[in-house]
Design a protein around this motif. Structure first.
Motif, short mmCIF file in Angstrom:
data_model
loop_
_atom_site.label_atom_id
_atom_site.label_comp_id
_atom_site.label_asym_id
_atom_site.label_seq_id
_atom_site.Cartn_x
_atom_site.Cartn_y
_atom_site.Cartn_z
N VAL A 1 40.36 35.16 47.49
CA VAL A 1 40.02 34.21 48.80
C VAL A 1 40.70 32.95 48.81
N PHE A 2 41.33 32.59 47.81
CA PHE A 2 42.05 31.42 47.79
C PHE A 2 43.24 31.39 48.62
N TYR A 3 43.83 32.47 48.58
CA TYR A 3 45.16 32.74 49.47
C TYR A 3 45.11 33.50 50.78
N ASN A 4 43.87 34.27 50.86
CA ASN A 4 43.76 35.24 51.83
C ASN A 4 42.34 34.54 52.56
N GLY A 5 41.72 33.81 52.32
CA GLY A 5 40.58 33.21 52.90
C GLY A 5 40.75 31.90 53.65
N ASN A 6 39.63 31.20 54.42
CA ASN A 6 39.84 30.24 55.05
C ASN A 6 39.59 29.02 53.90
N CYS A 7 40.39 28.40 53.15
CA CYS A 7 40.03 27.35 52.22
C CYS A 7 40.46 25.92 52.41
N GLY A 8 41.01 25.77 53.57
CA GLY A 8 41.62 24.47 53.99
C GLY A 8 40.90 23.35 53.99
N SER A 9 39.51 23.39 54.27
CA SER A 9 38.60 22.03 54.25
C SER A 9 37.81 22.20 53.04
N ALA A 10 38.13 23.13 52.29
CA ALA A 10 37.14 23.10 51.02
C ALA A 10 37.40 21.94 49.95
N ARG A 11 38.45 21.40 49.97
CA ARG A 11 38.60 20.22 48.93
C ARG A 11 38.33 20.76 47.56
N SER A 12 38.68 22.04 47.23
CA SER A 12 38.16 22.52 45.87
C SER A 12 38.93 22.08 44.76
N TYR A 13 38.28 21.85 43.44
CA TYR A 13 38.90 21.49 42.42
C TYR A 13 40.00 22.84 41.82
N TYR A 14 39.69 23.89 42.40
CA TYR A 14 40.36 25.14 41.93
C TYR A 14 41.90 25.03 42.28
N PHE A 15 42.11 24.14 43.37
CA PHE A 15 43.59 23.95 43.65
C PHE A 15 44.24 22.75 43.09
N ASN A 16 45.48 22.85 42.47
CA ASN A 16 46.02 21.74 41.89
C ASN A 16 47.08 21.12 43.11
N GLN A 17 47.74 20.11 42.47
CA GLN A 17 48.39 19.23 43.58
C GLN A 17 49.54 20.16 44.13
N HIS A 18 50.01 21.24 43.35
CA HIS A 18 51.04 22.07 43.83
C HIS A 18 50.52 23.12 44.78
N GLY A 19 49.01 23.00 45.20
CA GLY A 19 48.59 24.04 46.20
C GLY A 19 48.17 25.29 45.48
N GLU A 20 48.08 25.40 44.26
CA GLU A 20 47.92 26.72 43.36
C GLU A 20 46.40 26.56 43.07
N ALA A 21 45.85 27.91 43.12
CA ALA A 21 44.58 27.96 42.46
C ALA A 21 44.69 28.42 41.07
N ALA A 22 45.16 27.66 40.22
CA ALA A 22 45.50 28.04 38.71
C ALA A 22 44.76 27.66 37.78
N LEU A 23 43.27 27.86 38.09
CA LEU A 23 42.16 27.74 37.14
C LEU A 23 41.88 29.13 36.62
N LEU A 24 41.54 29.75 37.59
CA LEU A 24 40.77 31.08 37.32
C LEU A 24 41.70 32.22 36.99
N ARG A 25 41.23 32.80 35.84
CA ARG A 25 42.05 34.28 35.41
C ARG A 25 41.72 35.47 36.39
N PRO A 26 42.58 36.02 37.00
CA PRO A 26 42.26 36.98 38.09
C PRO A 26 42.03 38.17 37.47
N SER A 27 41.08 38.15 36.73
CA SER A 27 40.84 39.61 36.22
C SER A 27 39.23 39.88 35.96
N SER A 28 38.60 41.11 35.64
CA SER A 28 37.39 41.15 35.45
C SER A 28 36.95 40.63 34.01
#
Length: 493
Positions: free
Chosen positions: A447-474
C-alpha cells in the motif's frame, strides 16, 4: 586484548532481554545490559499514561517460548506488560546483568583489537566483543517546536513523561496528536476535564476492539494446559497476519481486502459519532495501512460529549494562556498534553552514535545514502554489531515476531562462528545489497507504493520517501529466512 564483557546490550526492553536470553542459550554469559531509564521494560516502563494498554492481543504480544496465562484481558493494560517484563527478567536471571540510569552516547569499533568501545554519559568507557543495539523503534520522543511554546504558563505533559498525580478535574485541557497513544488517552482525559480540545493534524484509521476480561477459568486452563493458549495465539496471529499481508503488503494484488478493512473502520466511525461534520473530519483521506491503524471502542464516542471539541486547523502559535490556530481561533488551555509521537528517522536510527570500520558513522551513512540492514539486523563495515531496531526489520504486527526472528538469526550466525573457531563476523556488501534490492522490490506491491499515502504523514516513511521500516514478508517466511540465510553472506575472522 581481553574486553570487559563478551556482549554489551543497549536497552532493557523486550528486544534487549530477548537478545540476552539467546546469548545465554548460546553459552555466552558475560553480558552487560545498559539501560538509560531507572528500570527495565522499555516502553512499558516509560509509558504509564491513563488508558495505556497493548493494541495487539496479549496472547500474541508476548514471547512464544514464555507464555503468560495470567493476562486479565485480551488486550492487557500496560501495568501487566510491565509485570510480565519483570517476570521474564527474573526467570531468565537477567537483572544481575542490568545497569540502570546508564545512557550510552557513543560506540566505536576498534579494528586492531577487534572490540567495541562503548562510551556512556557518565564518562565511562567499557569494551566488548559484541554490541547489540536494542533501543526500540519508539524511544526518542518528539516535541514539536511551536512558536511560543516556551511561554506557556500552564503545565505541559508529554505522554512519555506522564505526571501520575495530575488531576484534570475542572480544567481546560488540550491534547495535540491523534495517533495510537492519543486514541487510548483522550477518552480518559474527557472523563475529568471541564473542556477538552483535541488538535488533529492527521486522522487515524480505527477499527472495533474485540476486548474482554479473560475469565479465571480460562486463565487456569491456560496455566494447566499450555497448548490451549498456544492455540489462541495461533488464531490471533493468523488474523493479524492476514491484515498485514493482504491488507498492507499485497495491496496491489488484493485491493478488495484493503477496501474491506477501510469499510469496516468507516462503519465503526459512523456507528459511534453522531455529528456528520465531525465524522468527516475523523475520516482519513489516505488508504488503510499507510500508517499504523489501531483498535478502540471508546475513542470515537468521546467526540459526542459536550465537553470535547475536535480542532483541525493548524496551530500558529502558543501563548501563555492558550493556543492560536490558523483561522484566528484562540483555545484557552490550562494543561497541554503532547501525544506527538516519536522521532524515528532523524535521531532513532541509531539512538546514539555508532562508528564502525573505516570510520563509517552509521547514522550519517544511513541518512546520506539509504536506510538498510541485512536481514534487518547487521550492516557492512560494522563488525560484531547486531542492530535489532533497524530498517526493514519489523515483521508482522506484533513486535515479538521481530524479536524472535532476530533471535533465530543470532542462533544461526553464532553457531557458525563457533564452528569456524572465529570471533568476528561482518556481513558482505554484496549480501547487503542483494537483500536491500529484494525488500525494495517486494515492497512495490504494498500500500505504501501503490496506495494513496500522500496525506498520511506516516512514520513508516523516512526522509528519502522510502517505507523502510517493515520487512515485506509474512511471519512464517521471515522465521524461515532467519533459519536459512546463506552463512557465506558473512566474512569471519
Amino acid at each position: 586484548m581481553q574486553p570487559d564483557h563478551d556482549v554489551v546490550i543497549v536497552g532493557a526492553g523486550f528486544g534487549g532481554m530477548g537478545a540476552a536470553i539467546e546469548f545465554t542459550r548460546l553459552g555466552i554469559d558475560d553480558i552487560a545490559i545498559l539501560e538509560r531509564e531507572d528500570d527495565l521494560g522499555g516502553t512499558w516502563h516509560v509509558n504509564h499514561y491513563p488508558g495505556l494498554a497493548v493494541d495487539i492481543a496479549s496472547v500474541t504480544y508476548s514471547y512464544s517460548f514464555e507464555p503468560n496465562p495470567h493476562w486479565s484481558r485480551l488486550f492487557a493494560p500496560g501495568a501487566e506488560l510491565k509485570r510480565y517484563a519483570e517476570h521474564v527478567a527474573d526467570k531468565y536471571d537477567l537483572k544481575r546483568r542490568m545497569e540502570f540510569s546508564t545512557a550510552v552516547e557513543r560506540a566505536e569499533w576498534d579494528d586492531a583489537q577487534q572490540i567495541w568501545r562503548v562510551s556512556t554519559a557518565d564518562g565511562g568507557v567499557r569494551t566488548c566483543r559484541y554490541l547489540v543495539t536494542a533501543t526500540g523503534f519508539l524511544s526518542q520522543p518528539y516535541t514539536p517546536d511551536f512558536p511560543g511554546i516556551d511561554s506557556f504558563a500552564g503545565q505541559i505533559i508529554h505522554t512519555t513523561a506522564w505526571d501520575d498525580g495530575h488531576d484534570f478535574t475542572g480544567q481546560r485541557a488540550a491534547i495535540i496528536g491523534t495517533g495510537a497513544t492519543a486514541v487510548q488517552l483522550i477518552p480518559e482525559i474527557a472523563k475529568q476535564a471541564a473542556e477538552l480540545t483535541v488538535f488533529q493534524r492527521t486522522p487515524i484509521w480505527v477499527v472495533p476492539k474485540v476486548d474482554f476480561a479473560i475469565p479465571p477459568a480460562v486463565r487456569r486452563l491456560f496455566a494447566r494446559v499450555p497448548v490451549t493458549q498456544r492455540a489462541a495465539r495461533l488464531v490471533n496471529t493468523s488474523l493479524l497476519e492476514a491484515l498485514m499481508v493482504f491488507g498492507v503488503l499485497h495491496f496491489k494484488q488484493v485491493k478488495p481486502g484493503n477496501r474491506a478493512a477501510a469499510l469496516m473502520a468507516r462503519a465503526h466511525l459512523r456507528s459511534q459519532v453522531r455529528d456528520p461534520r465531525t465524522r468527516r473530519a475523523l475520516t482519513p483521506s489516505y488508504d488503510f495501512g499507510c500508517k499504523r491503524p489501531t483498535f478502540s471502542n471508546s475513542y470515537f464516542r468521546t467526540f459526542n460529549k459536550p465537553n470535547v471539541t475536535l480542532q483541525t486547523n493548524s496551530i500558529v502559535r502558543v501563548e501563555p494562556d492558550g493556543i492560536v490556530t490558523a483561522d484566528g481561533t484562540k483555545v484557552l488551555v490550562d494543561t497541554l498534553v503532547l501525544a506527538t509521537g516519536f522521532n524515528l528517522w532523524d535521531v532513532n536510527f541509531p539512538a546514539f552514535q555508532v562508528v564502525g570500520r573505516d570510520g563509517r558513522d552509521l547514522g550519517k551513512w544511513w541518512r546520506e545514502n539509504r536506510f538498510q540492514a541485512y536481514e534487518g539486523i547487521t550492516v557492512p563495515r560494522f563488525p560484531n554489531l547486531l542492530s535489532l531496531n533497524s530498517p526493514y526489520s519489523y515483521s508482522g504486527l506484533s513486535y515479538f515476531t521481530t524479536i524472535e526472528a532476530q533471535m533465530k538469526h543470532m542462533r544461526r550466525l553464532f553457531g557458525e562462528l563457533e564452528r569456524r573457531g572465529s570471533t568476528t563476523f561482518e556481513v558482505s556488501d554484496s549480501a547487503n545489497d542483494a537483500f536491500l534490492a529484494k525488500v525494495t522490490d517486494n515492497l512495490q506491491s504494498s500500500v505504501f507504493y501503490n496506495g494513496n499515502c500522500g496525506s498520511a504523514r506516516s512514520y513508516y516513511f523516512n526522509q528519502h520517501g522510502e517505507a523502510a521500516l517493515l520487512r515485506p514478508s509474512s511471519t512464517l517466511s521471515t522465521l524461515r529466512e532467519m533459519d536459512r540465510f546463506p552463512l557465506d553472506d558473512y566474512a569471519y575472522r
